[in-house]
Structure formats: C-alpha cells, structure tokens
Write a protein that holds these residues in place. Structure first.
Motif, PDB file in Angstrom:
ATOM      1  N   UNK A 276       0.677  -1.238  -0.019  1.00 17.92           N
ATOM      2  CA  UNK A 276      -0.089  -0.166  -0.046  1.00 17.92           C
ATOM      3  C   UNK A 276       0.736   1.176   0.049  1.00 17.92           C
ATOM      4  N   UNK A 277       0.033   2.506  -0.094  1.00 16.50           N
ATOM      5  CA  UNK A 277       0.889   3.577   0.007  1.00 16.50           C
ATOM      6  C   UNK A 277       0.094   4.751   0.408  1.00 16.50           C
ATOM      7  N   UNK A 278       0.755   5.538   1.354  1.00 14.54           N
ATOM      8  CA  UNK A 278      -0.030   6.841   1.827  1.00 14.54           C
ATOM      9  C   UNK A 278       0.010   7.613   0.941  1.00 14.54           C
ATOM     10  N   UNK A 279      -1.321   8.671   0.897  1.00 16.51           N
ATOM     11  CA  UNK A 279      -1.428   9.559  -0.229  1.00 16.51           C
ATOM     12  C   UNK A 279      -0.412  10.641   0.217  1.00 16.51           C
ATOM     13  N   UNK A 280       0.032  11.406  -0.736  1.00 16.29           N
ATOM     14  CA  UNK A 280       0.790  12.792  -0.551  1.00 16.29           C
ATOM     15  C   UNK A 280       0.096  14.096  -0.867  1.00 16.29           C
ATOM     16  N   UNK A 281       0.264  15.090   0.148  1.00 23.22           N
ATOM     17  CA  UNK A 281      -0.628  16.189  -0.074  1.00 23.22           C
ATOM     18  C   UNK A 281       0.402  17.318  -0.311  1.00 23.22           C
ATOM     19  N   UNK A 282      -0.056  18.518  -0.794  1.00 17.04           N
ATOM     20  CA  UNK A 282       0.909  19.589  -0.947  1.00 17.04           C
ATOM     21  C   UNK A 282       0.072  20.758  -0.632  1.00 17.04           C
ATOM     22  N   UNK A 283       0.794  21.770  -0.213  1.00 15.56           N
ATOM     23  CA  UNK A 283       0.354  23.279   0.217  1.00 15.56           C
ATOM     24  C   UNK A 283      -0.799  22.881   1.329  1.00 15.56           C
ATOM     25  N   UNK A 284      -0.388  21.999   2.209  1.00 22.73           N
ATOM     26  CA  UNK A 284      -1.409  21.804   3.420  1.00 22.73           C
ATOM     27  C   UNK A 284      -1.579  22.959   4.482  1.00 22.73           C
ATOM     28  N   UNK A 285      -2.467  23.223   4.867  1.00 29.05           N
ATOM     29  CA  UNK A 285      -2.856  24.107   5.981  1.00 29.05           C
ATOM     30  C   UNK A 285      -1.840  24.128   6.953  1.00 29.05           C
ATOM     31  N   UNK A 286      -1.212  24.959   7.506  1.00 29.75           N
ATOM     32  CA  UNK A 286      -0.230  24.919   8.681  1.00 29.75           C
ATOM     33  C   UNK A 286      -0.877  24.763   9.990  1.00 29.75           C
ATOM     34  N   UNK A 287      -0.239  23.973  11.003  1.00 29.58           N
ATOM     35  CA  UNK A 287      -0.826  24.117  12.139  1.00 29.58           C
ATOM     36  C   UNK A 287      -2.036  23.006  12.600  1.00 29.58           C
ATOM     37  N   UNK A 288      -1.984  22.048  11.479  1.00 29.44           N
ATOM     38  CA  UNK A 288      -3.104  20.750  11.561  1.00 29.44           C
ATOM     39  C   UNK A 288      -2.256  19.422  12.480  1.00 29.44           C
ATOM     40  N   UNK A 289      -3.234  18.935  13.322  1.00 33.08           N
ATOM     41  CA  UNK A 289      -2.723  17.753  13.937  1.00 33.08           C
ATOM     42  C   UNK A 289      -2.019  16.945  12.898  1.00 33.08           C
ATOM     43  N   UNK A 290      -0.762  16.526  13.521  1.00 33.42           N
ATOM     44  CA  UNK A 290       0.026  15.629  12.910  1.00 33.42           C
ATOM     45  C   UNK A 290       0.758  14.586  13.642  1.00 33.42           C
TER      46      UNK A 290
END
Length: 366
Positions: free
Chosen positions: A256-270
């Motif tokens: 499997x593979x995790x999706x990748x995201x660009x220009x994400x909102x800052x300060x999101x729980x990680x």
C-alpha cells in the motif's frame, strides 16, 4: 548549506532516461535526479544492518566550524556507532524519548486519575466508550511505540544506505504514485547536500525487530530538489526514490501507500513516525509523535516543528495529517528533518509546497 542540522538546468524527461547510470539529470522543474547503483544482494546482511549508524538529527556529515547563535547544531559528525556527540547526549533531558507504558498511555487516552487508574465515567455505555478509548493510541505524545497496527505499519520502513563509505539508517514511507514504486524520505537520507549521493540504498517496509515481512527494495532512481542538491537548504530536505520491484511485484501493490498532499494548511494535528536508533531507542520498532506543529521560532526555515523526542534514525520518517489511528492512514505532508541544538525536544519538517510537488511529479514518472 543553511546553518542547520539535517537528520541530512531543466531537461526533457526522455533525456534523463537516456543518461548513463550515475549521471545527474533534472527532468522537470528544479529537480536533480541520480541513477542509483544497486547494492549486491548480499550487502545488507542482518549483521551489517545492525551495525548501521543512524543519520544524526544533531550532527552533519561534513564538519562545519561556525554557526549563528540559536542555529541548528553544526557539531562535527560523530564517529560510527555514536551519532549524537557525547555532550549532546548528556544534555538530553532524562525523560527525552521515553516510551509510555501501556497503563500510562491508557490513562492519557481516557482521562483517568489517581494511582488506581479509576476512570471518571460510570455505567455500561460509559465503560464501553472508555475501553474503546483506552485501545486507541494517544493523540498527543512526544514519543510512543506504535502498537495500533494499520496501514502505517506496512508503508513505513527503515532505509539502509552507504554515504561517504559509512553505513547509515534512516526512515521512510511508501506513497501512492503513478509508478507504484515511490518512497519518500529526507533529502539527507538520499544525498549529502551538495556532496555525494547515497549508495547501497535499500528500503525495508514494515521492518520490525529485524524482521523484513515484505522484503527489501533497492533504489533505481533518486530525486532531490535543486536547492537541496546545491546547498543543503533545509527548506527542501526531501528525497524521493523509485525502487525496483520485488519478484515482479511493485512496492505499493504489496504494502500500500500513503497519499501525498501539497500546500497543506499549517498547524494541523500531525502524526510523525520513524525508527529512532540512538539511545534510548534501538531502531528496531516503529515509534511516533503526535501533536499540533508550529512555525520555526528561530525564523531560519519555513519548516514546522513538532514536539518529538525521537532520536537519530528517525530522519525521513513520514508526517501524516488527517491521520486515522484506526486504519493507520493519513496524508503525507512532511518528513522528519532536523532539531535545533538548543531544543532537543522539537523535530522540524519541511513544508510540502510547489517544489516538493515538482519533485513528486518527476519521481512518480520514473
């Protein structure tokens, strides 16, 4: 290179495909590519993996002698077997990186109080909810073993590589991509800034206490952003590696593979994952940190910082936003990169903006 601590001409795509092995090319955008030389099938023995030195969060592979106050540490590289210099190790707080005991984790997740661990809730329905909460991993932690299973245990793995004739280890993640063979890690786990490319680069997904349940995938092509390749700029400390298939099976078809995201909102729980291998850890188990990241208070990078006690060897481990602990899935929005010498408890990761998007679009076509 910007004064920090790493954990480490546009041409047509067809030109890159026709380059001789070992040549650097840049198919799309400001991206630099390298055709990897394969490790021999017998190179990464269990013994050699056990001896691999974790790439440091608080040390650089090149000796740098000056730094601005508050800049990431620029201590010389430690000798093999001791990535954190003795002074840096001694400065770590006693609780740094401590793994929560199961009872502790349950109390943190359920809001229990007192030495007996009695919950504040009563009644059958409340007890059921409490038990369900206790089974979930903490949503805020600076270092806990991941025991909840799910996709992240398969997609996250250890990387073994040779750089400047020293065998090292890092962390990385398999991601969804057009070629179904792509791994994302830190740039310094692929190329030593403006220095050499890694050799013998191999990804072991699902690594657990020496076990390699899905085998080992050697690199065939490596990619970093131009600013990392030219100067080791920490804002671009991201590496992507297209790996060989294994007995005809693509990497993400298998794990499997995790999706990748660009220009994400800052300060999101990680949630940040990795295989820290410097004390108090040994690199044998998957650990994680979780919390809300913040900007770089030193103002030296565009990175975000996450409260995290993971040590050397966690470099390149995935940061997942919108993470679902039940399924182990989330969007890849950064990787573990470095720590400042005056703050050993905060891990920094580069922001996935347009440069990382270009990097991905190039790498997924390899």
């Amino acid at each position: 290179m910007t004064p920090s601590l790493p954990l480490l001409a546009v041409t047509a795509l067809v030109t890159g495909l026709l380059q001789a092995p070992g040549r650097d090319v840049s198919p799309v955008g400001d991206v630099v590519e390298h055709v990897a030389g394969h490790a021999s099938e017998t190179y990464w023995t269990p013994q050699r993996m056990a001896r691999a030195v974790p790439i440091g969060l608080l040390g650089d592979l090149r000796k740098i002698t000056t730094a601005r106050p508050g800049a990431p540490s620029v201590l010389p590289a430690a000798p093999p077997g001791s990535v954190l210099p003795p002074v840096a190790r001694a400065a770590l707080p006693p609780a740094a990186g401590a793994v929560l005991a199961p009872a502790q984790a349950a109390r943190q997740a359920t809001g229990t109080t007192g030495t007996t661990g009695t919950t504040r809730t009563t009644g059958t329905s409340s007890t059921t909810r409490t038990r369900q909460a206790a089974a979930m991993p903490p949503a805020t932690t600076s270092g806990t073993r991941w025991a909840a299973g799910g996709s992240v245990t398969r997609t996250t793995g250890r990387v073994f590589l040779t750089l400047n004739r020293v065998d090292f280890s890092c962390s990385a993640s398999a991601v969804r991509s057009a070629n179904r063979d792509l791994v994302v890690t830190a740039g310094h786990c692929v190329k030593d800034g403006a220095g050499d490319w890694a050799e013998n680069w191999t990804f072991v997904p699902g690594y657990d206490e020496g076990r390699q349940p899905y085998g080992a995938f050697p690199a065939r092509r490596m990619f970093v952003a131009g600013p990392w390749s030219r100067s080791g700029n920490d804002d671009y400390d991201v590496g992507m590696v297209a790996v060989d298939d294994l007995d005809g099976q693509h990497l993400t078809d298998l794990v499997g593979g995790q999706p990748i995201s660009f220009d994400p909102p800052r300060g999101r729980r990680t949630y940040g994952f990795g295989f820290p291998a410097d004390p108090p850890y040994d690199g044998e188990r998957l650990l994680y940190c979780a919390g809300v990241p913040h900007g770089d208070p030193q103002g030296q990078t565009r990175d975000q910082g996450l409260r995290c006690d993971l040590t050397a060897g966690a470099s390149g481990g995935p940061w997942l936003s919108g993470f679902d602990p039940a399924s182990g899935r989330g969007a890849l929005t950064s990787v573990s990169s470095f720590k400042y010498s005056n703050d050993h408890r905060t891990m920094y990761g580069p922001y996935f903006g347009s440069a990382v998007r270009d990097l991905f679009r190039t790498a997924e076509r390899a």
